[in-house]
Design a protein around this motif. Structure first.
Motif, mmCIF file in Angstrom:
data_model
loop_
_atom_site.group_PDB
_atom_site.id
_atom_site.type_symbol
_atom_site.label_atom_id
_atom_site.label_comp_id
_atom_site.label_asym_id
_atom_site.label_seq_id
_atom_site.Cartn_x
_atom_site.Cartn_y
_atom_site.Cartn_z
ATOM 1 N N ILE A 20 0.838 -1.193 0.000
ATOM 2 C CA ILE A 20 0.000 0.000 0.000
ATOM 3 C C ILE A 20 0.876 1.247 0.000
ATOM 4 O O ILE A 20 0.581 2.229 -0.677
ATOM 5 C CB ILE A 20 -0.965 -0.012 1.204
ATOM 6 C CG1 ILE A 20 -2.001 -1.105 1.023
ATOM 7 C CG2 ILE A 20 -1.639 1.339 1.382
ATOM 8 C CD1 ILE A 20 -2.876 -1.341 2.226
ATOM 9 N N GLY A 21 1.971 1.195 0.744
ATOM 10 C CA GLY A 21 2.878 2.334 0.808
ATOM 11 C C GLY A 21 3.516 2.663 -0.524
ATOM 12 O O GLY A 21 3.743 3.827 -0.842
ATOM 13 N N GLU A 22 3.821 1.626 -1.320
ATOM 14 C CA GLU A 22 4.389 1.873 -2.647
ATOM 15 C C GLU A 22 3.407 2.634 -3.522
ATOM 16 O O GLU A 22 3.801 3.413 -4.375
ATOM 17 C CB GLU A 22 4.751 0.549 -3.311
ATOM 18 C CG GLU A 22 5.950 -0.128 -2.716
ATOM 19 C CD GLU A 22 6.196 -1.492 -3.319
ATOM 20 O OE1 GLU A 22 5.483 -1.894 -4.272
ATOM 21 O OE2 GLU A 22 7.111 -2.179 -2.838
ATOM 22 N N ALA A 62 3.794 8.909 3.648
ATOM 23 C CA ALA A 62 2.932 9.369 4.748
ATOM 24 C C ALA A 62 1.912 8.294 5.118
ATOM 25 O O ALA A 62 1.721 7.974 6.296
ATOM 26 C CB ALA A 62 2.220 10.658 4.365
ATOM 27 N N VAL A 63 1.273 7.724 4.130
ATOM 28 C CA VAL A 63 0.286 6.669 4.388
ATOM 29 C C VAL A 63 0.978 5.437 4.952
ATOM 30 O O VAL A 63 0.462 4.783 5.866
ATOM 31 C CB VAL A 63 -0.489 6.334 3.092
ATOM 32 C CG1 VAL A 63 -1.384 5.131 3.290
ATOM 33 C CG2 VAL A 63 -1.300 7.527 2.640
ATOM 34 N N THR A 64 2.162 5.119 4.438
ATOM 35 C CA THR A 64 2.912 3.976 4.946
ATOM 36 C C THR A 64 3.226 4.140 6.424
ATOM 37 O O THR A 64 3.079 3.201 7.206
ATOM 38 C CB THR A 64 4.223 3.795 4.158
ATOM 39 O OG1 THR A 64 3.920 3.666 2.778
ATOM 40 C CG2 THR A 64 4.976 2.576 4.626
ATOM 41 N N LEU A 103 0.035 3.604 8.491
ATOM 42 C CA LEU A 103 -0.342 2.193 8.524
ATOM 43 C C LEU A 103 0.607 1.364 9.384
ATOM 44 O O LEU A 103 0.168 0.493 10.136
ATOM 45 C CB LEU A 103 -0.382 1.630 7.101
ATOM 46 C CG LEU A 103 -1.547 2.076 6.246
ATOM 47 C CD1 LEU A 103 -1.393 1.547 4.835
ATOM 48 C CD2 LEU A 103 -2.859 1.616 6.848
ATOM 49 N N GLN A 104 1.903 1.631 9.260
ATOM 50 C CA GLN A 104 2.856 0.874 10.061
ATOM 51 C C GLN A 104 2.686 1.146 11.549
ATOM 52 O O GLN A 104 2.834 0.241 12.366
ATOM 53 C CB GLN A 104 4.285 1.178 9.622
ATOM 54 C CG GLN A 104 4.656 0.515 8.329
ATOM 55 C CD GLN A 104 6.054 0.860 7.871
ATOM 56 O OE1 GLN A 104 6.662 1.821 8.333
ATOM 57 N NE2 GLN A 104 6.576 0.075 6.944
ATOM 58 N N GLY A 143 1.109 -2.184 12.824
ATOM 59 C CA GLY A 143 2.291 -2.870 13.334
ATOM 60 C C GLY A 143 2.079 -3.512 14.692
ATOM 61 O O GLY A 143 2.808 -4.419 15.081
ATOM 62 N N ASN A 144 1.079 -3.059 15.421
ATOM 63 C CA ASN A 144 0.810 -3.616 16.748
ATOM 64 C C ASN A 144 -0.238 -4.724 16.735
ATOM 65 O O ASN A 144 -0.583 -5.252 17.788
ATOM 66 C CB ASN A 144 0.358 -2.496 17.691
ATOM 67 C CG ASN A 144 1.463 -1.496 17.921
ATOM 68 O OD1 ASN A 144 2.629 -1.844 17.948
ATOM 69 N ND2 ASN A 144 1.095 -0.246 18.071
ATOM 70 N N LEU A 145 -0.755 -5.090 15.575
ATOM 71 C CA LEU A 145 -1.768 -6.151 15.518
ATOM 72 C C LEU A 145 -1.280 -7.492 16.064
ATOM 73 O O LEU A 145 -2.024 -8.143 16.799
ATOM 74 C CB LEU A 145 -2.269 -6.316 14.086
ATOM 75 C CG LEU A 145 -3.297 -5.290 13.624
ATOM 76 C CD1 LEU A 145 -3.685 -5.565 12.185
ATOM 77 C CD2 LEU A 145 -4.513 -5.283 14.507
#
Length: 90
Positions: free
Chosen positions: A63-65, A70-72, A75-76, A80-82
């Motif tokens: 998605i970041g690509e 900024a969106v990456t 999202l991270q 990232g904590n899931l």
């Protein structure tokens, strides 16, 4: 649609890895409820969790690509904590 905007298909190796990861969670649950050895259930559960974390990281990067740094970053920081959340819940 130009070539840069087209999503790249998954390689056969990634499809196999995703199928294995998808199978690990139910197998772990079945082993747990059928009374398998605790160490076996733990190792398979850890592999399933690591695989799910890998899937989330690959999806975030993909998605970041497309949408930029900024969106990456957002999202991270949120997704990232899931894996840790899954550990706490289960």
């Amino acid at each position: 649609m130009d070539d840069a905007a087209r999503p790249t298909p998954l390689s056969p190796m990634r499809i196999t890895l995703l199928a294995g990861i998808a199978a690990l969670s139910p197998v772990t649950a079945v082993l747990h409820y059928t009374g398998a050895a605790d160490l076996t259930v733990f190792v398979l559960g850890a592999l399933a969790l690591a695989g799910l974390a890998w899937v989330v990281s690959i999806a975030t990067e993909s998605i970041g690509e497309r949408f930029g740094p900024a969106v990456t970053g957002v999202l991270q920081s949120t997704l990232g904590n899931l894996p840790e959340l899954f550990v706490v819940l289960f």
